[in-house]
Design an enzyme around this catalytic site. Structure first.
Site, mmCIF file in Angstrom:
data_model
loop_
_atom_site.group_PDB
_atom_site.id
_atom_site.type_symbol
_atom_site.label_atom_id
_atom_site.label_comp_id
_atom_site.label_asym_id
_atom_site.label_seq_id
_atom_site.Cartn_x
_atom_site.Cartn_y
_atom_site.Cartn_z
ATOM 1 N N GLY A 8 0.876 -1.177 0.000
ATOM 2 C CA GLY A 8 0.000 0.000 0.000
ATOM 3 C C GLY A 8 0.908 1.219 0.000
ATOM 4 N N GLY A 10 0.429 4.451 -0.766
ATOM 5 C CA GLY A 10 -0.331 5.694 -0.905
ATOM 6 C C GLY A 10 0.381 6.760 -0.083
ATOM 7 N N ASN A 11 -0.410 7.597 0.568
ATOM 8 C CA ASN A 11 0.191 8.708 1.316
ATOM 9 C C ASN A 11 1.129 8.232 2.423
ATOM 10 O OD1 ASN A 11 -0.829 10.859 -0.096
ATOM 11 N ND2 ASN A 11 -2.728 10.937 1.091
ATOM 12 N N ASP A 33 1.700 -2.190 -4.573
ATOM 13 C CA ASP A 33 0.395 -1.511 -4.538
ATOM 14 C C ASP A 33 -0.440 -2.060 -5.692
ATOM 15 O OD1 ASP A 33 -0.556 1.448 -3.167
ATOM 16 O OD2 ASP A 33 -1.702 0.731 -4.891
ATOM 17 N N ASN A 95 -11.791 -2.506 4.089
ATOM 18 C CA ASN A 95 -10.386 -2.726 4.412
ATOM 19 C C ASN A 95 -10.121 -4.166 4.867
ATOM 20 O OD1 ASN A 95 -9.776 -0.196 3.613
ATOM 21 N ND2 ASN A 95 -9.515 0.684 5.649
ATOM 22 N N VAL A 116 -1.265 -0.796 9.649
ATOM 23 C CA VAL A 116 -1.604 0.619 9.785
ATOM 24 C C VAL A 116 -3.073 0.829 9.407
ATOM 25 C CG1 VAL A 116 -0.996 2.957 9.024
ATOM 26 C CG2 VAL A 116 0.777 1.207 9.178
ATOM 27 N N ASN A 118 -6.861 1.139 8.946
ATOM 28 C CA ASN A 118 -7.902 1.339 9.960
ATOM 29 C C ASN A 118 -9.161 0.530 9.692
ATOM 30 O OD1 ASN A 118 -7.168 3.055 12.084
ATOM 31 N ND2 ASN A 118 -7.186 4.855 10.733
ATOM 32 N N HIS A 173 -7.595 2.574 19.291
ATOM 33 C CA HIS A 173 -7.303 3.779 18.512
ATOM 34 C C HIS A 173 -8.640 4.299 17.977
ATOM 35 C CE1 HIS A 173 -5.193 6.510 15.900
ATOM 36 N NE2 HIS A 173 -5.642 5.951 14.802
HETATM 37 N N1 NAD Z 1 -3.266 3.455 12.415
HETATM 38 C C1 NAD Z 1 -3.287 4.766 12.314
HETATM 39 O O1 NAD Z 1 -2.979 5.490 13.258
HETATM 40 C C2 NAD Z 1 -3.652 5.400 10.995
HETATM 41 C C3 NAD Z 1 -3.502 6.779 10.795
HETATM 42 C C4 NAD Z 1 -3.858 7.315 9.565
HETATM 43 C C5 NAD Z 1 -4.377 6.502 8.552
HETATM 44 N N2 NAD Z 1 -4.524 5.164 8.802
HETATM 45 C C6 NAD Z 1 -5.049 4.242 7.788
HETATM 46 O O2 NAD Z 1 -3.997 3.825 6.923
HETATM 47 C C7 NAD Z 1 -4.541 3.420 5.659
HETATM 48 C C8 NAD Z 1 -3.765 4.088 4.533
HETATM 49 O O3 NAD Z 1 -3.912 5.487 4.592
HETATM 50 P P1 NAD Z 1 -3.304 6.420 3.424
HETATM 51 O O4 NAD Z 1 -3.581 7.806 3.827
HETATM 52 O O5 NAD Z 1 -1.933 6.007 3.090
HETATM 53 O O6 NAD Z 1 -4.299 6.023 2.230
HETATM 54 P P2 NAD Z 1 -4.036 6.146 0.650
HETATM 55 O O7 NAD Z 1 -5.356 6.029 -0.029
HETATM 56 O O8 NAD Z 1 -3.187 7.318 0.345
HETATM 57 O O9 NAD Z 1 -3.174 4.826 0.347
HETATM 58 C C9 NAD Z 1 -3.711 3.540 0.401
HETATM 59 C C10 NAD Z 1 -3.034 2.733 -0.675
HETATM 60 O O10 NAD Z 1 -3.475 1.382 -0.561
HETATM 61 C C11 NAD Z 1 -3.535 0.869 -1.885
HETATM 62 N N3 NAD Z 1 -4.321 -0.358 -1.914
HETATM 63 C C12 NAD Z 1 -5.651 -0.529 -1.885
HETATM 64 N N4 NAD Z 1 -5.965 -1.834 -1.949
HETATM 65 C C13 NAD Z 1 -4.782 -2.513 -2.017
HETATM 66 C C14 NAD Z 1 -4.436 -3.881 -2.108
HETATM 67 N N5 NAD Z 1 -5.375 -4.835 -2.146
HETATM 68 N N6 NAD Z 1 -3.139 -4.212 -2.154
HETATM 69 C C15 NAD Z 1 -2.186 -3.255 -2.144
HETATM 70 N N7 NAD Z 1 -2.451 -1.940 -2.060
HETATM 71 C C16 NAD Z 1 -3.745 -1.572 -1.999
HETATM 72 C C17 NAD Z 1 -4.134 2.011 -2.704
HETATM 73 O O11 NAD Z 1 -3.901 1.844 -4.092
HETATM 74 C C18 NAD Z 1 -3.396 3.198 -2.101
HETATM 75 O O12 NAD Z 1 -2.199 3.499 -2.812
HETATM 76 C C19 NAD Z 1 -6.028 3.802 5.723
HETATM 77 O O13 NAD Z 1 -6.798 2.678 6.064
HETATM 78 C C20 NAD Z 1 -6.076 4.826 6.855
HETATM 79 O O14 NAD Z 1 -7.347 4.889 7.466
HETATM 80 C C21 NAD Z 1 -4.180 4.618 9.985
#
Ligand code: NAD
Length: 314
Positions: A8, A10-11, A33, A95, A116, A118, A173
């Site tokens: 994953g 992403g951000n 990804d 998710n 990570v 959620n 969390h």
């Molecule tokens: N635990 C924490 O404290 C915390 C804090 C912030 C965000 N998060 C969670 O982290 C996760 C990611 O956040 P983000 O901002 O990076 O999101 P994002 O959308 O920027 O990135 C998520 C990435 O996952 C990829 N993805 C989706 N399905 C996939 C799969 N089957 N296999 C591989 N990659 C896949 C997407 O293409 C994307 O690039 C979210 O669920 C968010 O809620 C958790």
């Protein structure tokens, strides 16, 4: 050389990769990804940043998830983030299906998994169930971030530097997390946040609990990522044994739990020492009776949520 997998990109995943590269730790970073074009673009961008920054690293795309089996640590950030108006629980079904698909492909992985995605406590427990690794090898990232949010709130109320503070946030969390009143201030001094008024304590709890929400409210189309990525990096440094710190992560307590009457299977935020085998040691933080009672109550809710979710998945 250690192998760090990021599933994953992403951000959070891409920001984490950048931090690892900048740190110059001796590691190969493998990226995966589902969005292949974006992944290729990010790899090129990260490589270019490395040349400019003088930290040319070892980073590549991993095309098949089963290639992660030989990695030391996997950070899983795959999944949808919250957008404005959403609760972390709204991400549950979607998710969970993503993690289920990933677990099928990395079933022989033997290292440490940092979840990570959620809602992180439920996803960490679910991933641990899917992968049948020792439960100490699966942990969720959250407490490190929540504690930073708490420290910043105390700083704004007292003017104290965050580096001199050790805050602790236990439990789930979610809006039910428990920012503990005992805060370490300076070397060896533990205080019960005596430095702030009762009104300020209430505000401190509220702002810590909604620290993630206020960022989503402003970003609108996504959630925090610099802080979560920095928290993942601290966890990586400890799992790779480059540092030894007490870090609060979503972990399985099993028989060690003083709250085991609720469920021994539950994963929730608790301070621990980490190492290459995952959770090495649980640390018991200073908690007053009110906080212990509150924790029992919220763990009961978390257990109920997990069972309802689990029934809907099988
Ligand atoms: N635990 C924490 O404290 C915390 C804090 C912030 C965000 N998060 C969670 O982290 C996760 C990611 O956040 P983000 O901002 O990076 O999101 P994002 O959308 O920027 O990135 C998520 C990435 O996952 C990829 N993805 C989706 N399905 C996939 C799969 N089957 N296999 C591989 N990659 C896949 C997407 O293409 C994307 O690039 C979210 O669920 C968010 O809620 C958790």
């Amino acid at each position: 050389m250690k192998r760090i997998g990021i599933i994953g990109v992403g951000n959070i995943g891409a920001t984490l990769a950048h931090i690892v590269l900048q740190s110059k730790i001796s590691a190969h970073i493998g990226l995966y990804d589902v969005n292949k074009d974006a992944l290729q673009g990010k790899l090129w961008d990260l490589e270019e940043a490395s040349v400019i920054g003088g930290y040319e690293g070892n980073i590549s795309i991993i095309h098949d998830l089963d290639a992660f089996e030989l990695f030391d640590v996997l950070v899983i950030t795959a999944g949808r983030p919250r957008v404005h108006g959403m609760d972390r629980k709204d991400l549950l079904k979607e998710n969970a299906s993503i993690l289920q698909a990933i677990a099928r492909e990395v079933k022989n992985f033997k290292g440490v998994c940092v979840i990570v995605t959620n809602p992180v406590d439920l996803m960490t427990r679910f991933f641990s169930y899917l992968l049948s690794l020792p439960k100490t090898q699966v942990l969720g990232m959250a407490g490190v971030l929540d504690e930073a949010r708490m420290a910043l709130q105390i700083k704004s109320m007292t003017g104290l530097k965050v580096q001199s503070m050790r805050t602790c946030v236990v439990g789930p969390h979610s809006e039910h997390m428990i920012p503990l009143e005992a805060v370490g201030i300076g070397p060896g001094v533990l205080t019960d946040i005596m430095l702030i008024s009762e009104e300020q304590k209430k505000l401190l709890n509220k702002n810590t609990r909604f620290g993630g929400g206020r960022i989503v409210e402003k970003l609108k189309s996504g959630s925090a990522f610099y802080g979560p990525a920095a928290a993942c990096f601290r966890i990586l440094q400890n799992v790779l044994e480059l540092k030894q710190e007490v870090l609060t992560c979503s972990v399985f307590m099993g028989e060690n739990s003083k709250f085991s009457e609720i469920s021994q299977e539950i994963f929730f935020g608790w301070p621990v020492f980490l190492g290459k085998e995952g959770v090495k040691k649980m640390i018991t933080p200073k908690m007053n009776e009110k906080e212990k009672e509150e924790l029992r109550e919220v763990l009961g809710k978390l257990q109920k949520e997990y069972l309802e979710f689990f029934e809907s998945m099988v």
